[in-house]
Motif scaffolding. Structure first.
Motif, short mmCIF file in Angstrom:
data_model
loop_
_atom_site.label_atom_id
_atom_site.label_comp_id
_atom_site.label_asym_id
_atom_site.label_seq_id
_atom_site.Cartn_x
_atom_site.Cartn_y
_atom_site.Cartn_z
N GLU A 171 5.52 5.65 7.62
CA GLU A 171 5.47 4.19 6.99
C GLU A 171 7.48 3.65 7.13
OE1 GLU A 171 1.48 4.68 4.98
OE2 GLU A 171 3.16 4.43 3.98
N HIS A 172 8.23 4.30 6.49
CA HIS A 172 9.28 3.56 6.03
C HIS A 172 10.49 3.20 7.46
CE1 HIS A 172 10.46 6.10 2.58
NE2 HIS A 172 9.64 5.50 2.27
N ALA A 173 9.98 3.59 8.70
CA ALA A 173 10.16 3.51 9.78
C ALA A 173 9.96 2.19 9.89
CB ALA A 173 9.87 4.86 10.89
N GLU A 179 18.42 0.49 1.00
CA GLU A 179 18.53 1.58 0.00
C GLU A 179 17.59 2.56 0.00
OE1 GLU A 179 20.78 0.40 -4.38
OE2 GLU A 179 21.53 -0.70 -2.77
N HIS A 180 16.62 1.74 -1.04
CA HIS A 180 14.86 2.31 -1.40
C HIS A 180 14.82 4.05 0.01
CE1 HIS A 180 10.84 1.13 -2.10
NE2 HIS A 180 11.20 2.62 -2.53
N ILE A 181 15.06 3.30 0.68
CA ILE A 181 14.08 4.03 2.04
C ILE A 181 15.42 5.23 1.88
CG2 ILE A 181 14.51 4.69 4.34
CD1 ILE A 181 12.39 1.64 4.43
N LYS A 223 0.28 4.65 -2.72
CA LYS A 223 0.41 5.43 -2.07
C LYS A 223 1.29 7.06 -2.43
CE LYS A 223 -1.03 3.93 2.56
NZ LYS A 223 -0.91 4.12 3.39
N GLU A 224 2.50 5.83 -2.64
CA GLU A 224 3.65 6.97 -3.51
C GLU A 224 3.88 7.44 -4.84
OE1 GLU A 224 7.61 6.30 -0.69
OE2 GLU A 224 6.79 4.38 -2.46
N GLU A 225 3.29 5.65 -5.45
CA GLU A 225 2.81 6.35 -7.27
C GLU A 225 2.19 6.84 -7.33
OE1 GLU A 225 3.46 2.21 -8.78
OE2 GLU A 225 5.31 1.98 -7.34
N LYS A 254 16.80 6.79 -0.57
CA LYS A 254 17.33 7.61 -1.78
C LYS A 254 15.77 8.69 -1.53
CE LYS A 254 19.68 4.20 -4.80
NZ LYS A 254 18.87 3.50 -5.91
N GLU A 255 14.86 8.07 -0.98
CA GLU A 255 14.08 8.64 -0.50
C GLU A 255 13.77 9.87 0.31
OE1 GLU A 255 10.66 5.39 -0.35
OE2 GLU A 255 10.62 5.54 -2.51
N ASN A 256 14.23 8.90 1.37
CA ASN A 256 13.99 10.03 3.18
C ASN A 256 15.59 11.09 3.20
OD1 ASN A 256 12.24 8.57 4.31
ND2 ASN A 256 13.09 8.10 6.07
N SER A 287 1.07 -1.58 0.15
CA SER A 287 -0.49 -0.38 0.23
C SER A 287 1.05 1.29 -0.30
CB SER A 287 -1.13 0.54 1.16
OG SER A 287 -0.67 0.95 2.63
N HIS A 288 2.13 1.15 0.63
CA HIS A 288 3.31 2.63 0.89
C HIS A 288 3.20 2.98 -0.61
CE1 HIS A 288 6.62 4.62 2.43
NE2 HIS A 288 7.24 3.88 1.15
N LEU A 289 3.99 1.22 -1.41
CA LEU A 289 4.49 1.85 -3.21
C LEU A 289 3.36 2.79 -3.66
CD1 LEU A 289 6.12 -1.38 -3.57
CD2 LEU A 289 6.85 0.59 -2.52
FE LIG Z 1 9.25 5.22 0.14
#
Ligand SMILES: [Fe+2]
Ligand SMILES: [Fe+2]
Length: 249
Positions: free
Chosen positions: A182-184, A226-228, A146-148, A230-232, A142-144
């Protein structure tokens, strides 16, 4: 890496190497076998030649594909996210990390369920791994979305037009805080998985599915970190700064 020790294989691999040995030496090979419908767990004693023939496939091409994948895999050619535009970085994240999760989450759902069902009596912690993983996978999916659907399009629009085009206007702080929260939570679930699995270390008796599951979870942790990051650390702060620049202009 904390993989169990295995009797070293006589390399180079040939089509006479068993499927089980190939996966034991490098569990991420299970991905290709799974894709091709080759049974690497119960059918792991077959040579690559025999396993391929059973599926009407060419063993030599499979071996060549494995070699090609493993030559490509070492990082180093990855683009530097700090030098990308916000739009390019958002596209890069969706095309790599989101694409990876969409492919990998169902595979790990299958593996965590199967391994808990088969080995849960001997290792009750596998049931908790399955439960924690299931929660994590649902949250990530669900996080993906929301971002997309919401945040990344707003960031692209902001960069290209100065207007997010989203209901929250140009103020990204609320959606960004939500994503960071949500990342945390995802990070905590991954830490829990690492603790439950003793740093993704297979017990000596673990079968190939068990090892493939642990290897997959370890890669999930690495890729998600790695993903988080790049975003954070890059995308969100730069998008916020861009908003402030636009806002005060
Ligand atoms: Fe994210
Ligand atoms: Fe993301």
């Amino acid at each position: 890496m904390s993989h169990a020790t295995f009797a070293p294989t006589a390399q180079p691999y040939t089509t006479q190497t068993t499927v089980g040995q190939l996966v034991a030496d490098r569990p991420d090979r299970s991905r290709l076998f799974m894709k091709l419908g080759i049974d690497y767990c119960c059918g792991g004693k077959l040579t690559l030649q025999d396993a391929a023939e059973k599926k009407g496939l060419d063993a030599a091409s499979i071996l060549a594909t494995l070699t090609a994948l493993e030559t490509l895999e070492p990082a180093g050619s990855a683009p530097n996210p700090a030098l990308m535009s916000l739009t390019a970085l958002a596209d890069h994240i969706v095309g790599t990390h989101h694409a990876y999760l969409k492919e990998e989450l169902p595979r790990l759902a299958f593996l965590t369920r199967k391994v808990a069902a088969v080995h849960g009596d001997d290792h009750p912690w596998l049931r908790e791994v399955h439960a924690v993983y299931t929660g994590l996978a649902e949250e990530l999916s669900s996080h993906l979305q929301k971002e997309e659907v919401i945040l990344f399009p707003a960031i692209r629009n902001l960069e290209q037009t100065g207007d997010s085009g989203a209901p929250f206007g140009a103020d990204l702080s609320h959606p960004v805080l939500m994503m960071e929260h949500e990342h945390a939570e995802a990070g905590e679930a991954l830490t829990k998985l690492r603790a439950l699995t003793s740093d993704f270390t297979p017990p000596a008796s673990a079968c190939n599915s068990f090892r493939a599951m642990l290897d997959g979870l370890e890669q999930l942790e690495r890729d998600t970190h790695e993903h988080i990051s790049k975003e954070n650390n890059i995308l969100f702060p730069r998008a916020m700064a861009q908003f402030q620049g636009t806002h005060h202009a």
